[in-house]
Design a protein around this motif. Structure first.
Motif, short mmCIF file in Angstrom:
data_model
loop_
_atom_site.label_atom_id
_atom_site.label_comp_id
_atom_site.label_asym_id
_atom_site.label_seq_id
_atom_site.Cartn_x
_atom_site.Cartn_y
_atom_site.Cartn_z
N ALA B 2 57.82 28.37 -29.11
CA ALA B 2 57.24 29.69 -28.44
C ALA B 2 57.99 30.80 -28.77
O ALA B 2 58.93 30.64 -29.74
CB ALA B 2 57.31 29.41 -26.92
N VAL B 3 57.24 31.99 -28.65
CA VAL B 3 57.78 33.29 -28.90
C VAL B 3 58.92 33.47 -28.11
O VAL B 3 59.04 33.32 -27.16
CB VAL B 3 56.92 34.46 -29.09
N LYS B 4 60.25 33.65 -28.71
CA LYS B 4 61.38 33.80 -27.94
C LYS B 4 62.21 35.32 -28.39
O LYS B 4 61.93 35.58 -29.35
CB LYS B 4 62.48 32.74 -28.31
N PHE B 5 63.07 35.67 -27.29
CA PHE B 5 63.84 36.64 -27.79
C PHE B 5 65.12 36.18 -28.23
O PHE B 5 65.50 35.01 -27.68
CB PHE B 5 63.87 37.97 -26.80
N ASN B 232 52.55 34.37 -25.04
CA ASN B 232 53.28 34.66 -26.18
C ASN B 232 53.15 35.94 -27.13
O ASN B 232 53.95 36.66 -27.79
CB ASN B 232 52.78 33.35 -27.10
N ALA B 235 55.01 38.41 -25.55
CA ALA B 235 56.38 38.46 -25.92
C ALA B 235 56.60 38.93 -27.26
O ALA B 235 57.72 39.72 -27.67
CB ALA B 235 56.82 36.90 -25.82
#
Lengths: 119, 288
Positions: B2-5, B232, B235
């Motif tokens: 998944a898109v993450k920071f 996502n 994010a």
């Protein structure tokens, strides 16, 4: 056996989490709440060790419920399971409010079990 | 997957603890001054000036910096100086973690490389969009992540069709929708035929057979797929400073005549051609 309460307005996600939890061997799902208000009631009636909770739900959302849960029950451990996990502000807010972890969707069964076992 | 920071990635990898991440974020919050705070720290404006500008923002849709110039509180040159100082003193989360002793510089470099590799599948490709769009980055990200998550989550092959502006979205088995609000107002719609609804249900439920599942569960899985995509997207665009909120997904059963684009919106349609004749369409309704 650690008792886990699943909180998600999505029936399919709740079912998936319940299956992952019950197939782990050392975790058991004790119920499914559909929003934050139900989660607070079921935390009282089911007394789970862990709550797996969605952030974005109709009615009382996950972060609002988290604020109440950490005040009402000092022992329950809350993990947020959300598609918004990658939003830095949301992730930070959840940790600041007392969540033990944040799991991003789509999730892998192994990752979910590992996090729940580590609590 | 998944898109993450970056901070989240580091916690997940066990490179830092929740506590040290929060400590570093607190340091960031103390160091990274907002535009008004920086202008005050540089002696260009007072707290009363900020209050005046905030009051004016209620009736003028302008950024604080532009408004301070508009009200002749700051000169354009001073505004640029403040922005430059903000950029020069900005503390990134990785640097903050080094400063609080949670990471060494070498470890930060290796973690950044691993993070880039982890997030490489979510780097946007170019998608042709009309010139009138006021939110091209959001729309491009929404379309791009839809394509990527169809491949990764559903595991199906498809060919993206050319974007077209429409006044009516065609009838299909169902449409799942979610609203973006905040820096942009856009409704995301994914319409699927019956076969694709079952494909999505199999992927979301991780089941081989969904023939006995109720319509409620089948629809719920499509809504959840849309929820994953939109979460996502939020994010991804937040990484470049666009702040969006999303509401829980809804199901729409369009009438036979199709779903009209509401007044005040313009509609974009992205056909998604799936090999076995099933139909999927992505629609974006953009508020004007």
């Amino acid at each position: 056996m650690k008792k886990v309460l699943v909180v998600d307005d999505s029936l399919s996600v709740a079912r998936q989490l319940e299956k992952i939890i019950n197939e782990s061997g050392d975790l058991v799902c004790v119920g499914h709440a559909k929003n934050g208000a139900e989660a607070i009631k079921m935390n009282h009636s089911e007394d789970p060790d862990i709550i797996c909770m969605d952030m974005n739900m109709p009615g009382m959302d996950g972060l609002t419920a988290l604020r109440s849960l950490v005040v009402l029950d000092k022992t329950v451990k809350v993990v947020m399971v959300t598609s918004l996990g990658g939003v830095g502000d949301k992730f930070t807010e959840a940790l600041k409010l007392g969540a033990k972890s944040v799991i991003s969707k789509p999730f892998e069964a192994e990752n979910v079990v590992n996090i729940l076992r580590s609590l | 997957m998944a898109v993450k920071f970056f901070g989240q990635f580091l916690v997940e990898q066990g490179a830092v603890t929740n506590e040290s991440l929060l400590y570093a974020i607190e340091l960031q919050e103390r160091t990274n001054l907002k535009l008004g705070e920086m202008a005050m720290a540089m002696g260009y404006i007072t707290a009363q000036d900020i209050e005046r500008a905030h009051a004016a923002q209620l009736s003028k849709d302008m950024k604080l910096g532009d408004l301070l110039v508009d009200l002749s509180i700051l000169s354009p040159a001073q505004l640029q100086e403040v922005i430059d100082r903000q950029k020069a003193t900005h503390l990134f989360i990785g640097e903050a973690l080094v400063k609080v002793g949670a990471l060494t510089p070498d470890k930060l470099d290796s973690c950044l490389a691993a993070f880039k590799a982890d997030q490489a599948p979510y780097v946007s490709n170019h998608i042709d969009l009309p010139a009138w769009l006021i939110t091209p980055q959001l729309c491009e990200t929404a379309v791009d992540l839809t394509y990527k998550l169809i491949t990764r989550v559903l595991g199906i092959q498809f060919r993206p069709g050319k974007c077209q502006e429409v006044n009516l979205l065609s009838t299909n088995r169902m449409i799942a929708g979610m609203d973006f609000s905040g820096d942009a107002t856009v409704r995301y719609l994914l319409s699927v035929s019956e076969g694709l609804q079952k494909t999505i249900a199999k992927a979301i439920l991780k089941e081989d057979d969904v023939e006995t599942e109720s319509d409620e569960i089948l629809e719920d899985t499509v809504m959840e797929f849309v929820n994953i995509i939109c979460g996502n997207v939020v994010a991804k665009v937040s990484q470049s400073g666009t702040n969006l909120e999303i509401t829980p997904p809804v199901t729409i059963h369009p009438p036979q005549s199709g779903l009209p684009v509401p007044d005040g919106y313009r509609g974009l349609l992205f056909p998604i051609h799936v090999s076995d004749g099933e139909v999927m369409e992505l629609g974006l309704l953009i508020k004007q």
